[in-house]
Design a protein around this motif. Sequence first.
Motif, short mmCIF file in Angstrom:
data_model
loop_
_atom_site.label_atom_id
_atom_site.label_comp_id
_atom_site.label_asym_id
_atom_site.label_seq_id
_atom_site.Cartn_x
_atom_site.Cartn_y
_atom_site.Cartn_z
N THR A 1 8.31 21.39 34.07
CA THR A 1 9.51 21.91 34.74
C THR A 1 10.63 22.17 33.74
N TYR A 2 10.81 21.26 32.78
CA TYR A 2 11.85 21.45 31.77
C TYR A 2 11.54 22.69 30.93
N TRP A 3 10.28 22.84 30.54
CA TRP A 3 9.87 24.02 29.76
C TRP A 3 10.11 25.30 30.54
N ALA A 4 9.73 25.29 31.82
CA ALA A 4 9.88 26.49 32.65
C ALA A 4 11.34 26.80 32.93
N ALA A 5 12.15 25.76 33.09
CA ALA A 5 13.57 25.98 33.40
C ALA A 5 14.27 26.74 32.28
#
Length: 500
Positions: A19-23
């Motif tokens: 999620t952090y990477w995608a955000a």
Amino acid sequence: MTIPILIFMLIVAVTLGITYWAANRSTGRSDFYTAGGQISPLQNGLAITGDFVSAAAILGSVALFFSAGIDAAIFYVSPLVGLGLLLIFVVKPLRECGKYTVGDVLSVKLPGRSIRIYMAICTIVLSEFYMVAQLVGAGHLFSIVFSVSYEIAVAVVAILIMIYVAFGGMLATTWVQIVKATLLLLGVAILGGLAVIKSGGLGGLLSAAEQAYGGSLGSFGGSGLSLFAAASLSVAIVLGMMGMPHLLIRFLTVKNPAAARKSVVITAVLVALVLGTLLLIVGPATLAYVKGEAAFQTSAGGIQGGRNMILLHLSTALGGEVLFGVITAVTFSTILAVVAGLTIAMASSASYDIYATITGNTESTDERFELKIFRGAVILFVAVAAILSVALQDQNIAYLSAFAFGIAASTNFPILILALYWSRLTKRGALAGGSAGLLSALLLLVVGPTIWVQLLGNDAPLFPTDYSTLISTPIAFIFAYLFSVSGKSSAALANSETDN
């Protein structure tokens, strides 16, 4: 329970990392709704598998096999038929017409605000039903592993989903689904392989299962469903596959119709492998190694944690605490992936199909504010589903999921098929047909056994079964036809429509 907790925490850490990477890569509307349309067919096929093989398949259908034998085949065979029809009739035209949501498809055929808003409402209603089923499974899983109350477990899961979708959008959801699908394939293969090895072969497994079951596994009728109810349930799953928005929007994440069709083929192969193993090996194994075992029973003779947890007891019987931790984590990741996909479908419908349509042109609306609406919708819809899952925590997950498929088969499916293949469908007909299908499906569900008797406390249901697709779907088609042929042409309505 140390090992299961550690594995659980690892899965959560991995998904939060995704999620952090995608955000950091999801900025605009396209990224949040469809991952920029840059997902490959293989990635999308894995993601759809992760999206479709839900808690209903992993927990609910195995539990149903445990109590009803071969009757559970409805939940294994019907999805494959639905995928085949999806490939033949829906995928190519859907990808050609759609951009971000299913409402895009109808708006191409029948321009106007009311059609887009109608589709958004249907998406939200049926997705909420399906999400409730997933959260019931997640709540029981989390509460068992961490020894907390069901309500706290559901709250924790709901917060995780809000984080995944609100910050990572479709890109994070896709990769969570890919990771989950990979873990699922490995987990089911391990369970099936250990069951066959421990039994000395598939024949030995089936013999032990029939002995524990007390009869032939090939005999129908164990579920107690009437012929009408069984047929209606099967049709709901088949046709509902072509109307479930969280599945349909996955075909908008690839570059073109050819890639979308490849995604379906890959999905069909993977789903067949998973469901086939669950039906032919894992289901019988639950009877052979869980049924009648004191370690998995309550003092009253029931199953510890409820019937939805039978698969987890099987993992303990076959591989002890380590396998229990692995299968629990796989199942939990399954639920996270499915709920994330459902949340994307609902939130994008709210922000794009409803908010952007009401406030102005969907192409020119302030994207930053629209994404704030998207995030607010995520919080609202997940919170509502969490509350409903508390009220329905004792229901079989497979049955709860079937409710959503029945609504999809009575609303989205008829209107989508008519819009794609019947040129005489009008806006008036689409709205009348979809509304009639939705209202009849909901009304018959309310007066059926689960809500009318179990939740509302009445003595007997007004409608004998929870599955009404054989009635509500034809009603939708009939109303759509009658209101189309008796009104203006679609083209005339499109030209005369201004703000409705």
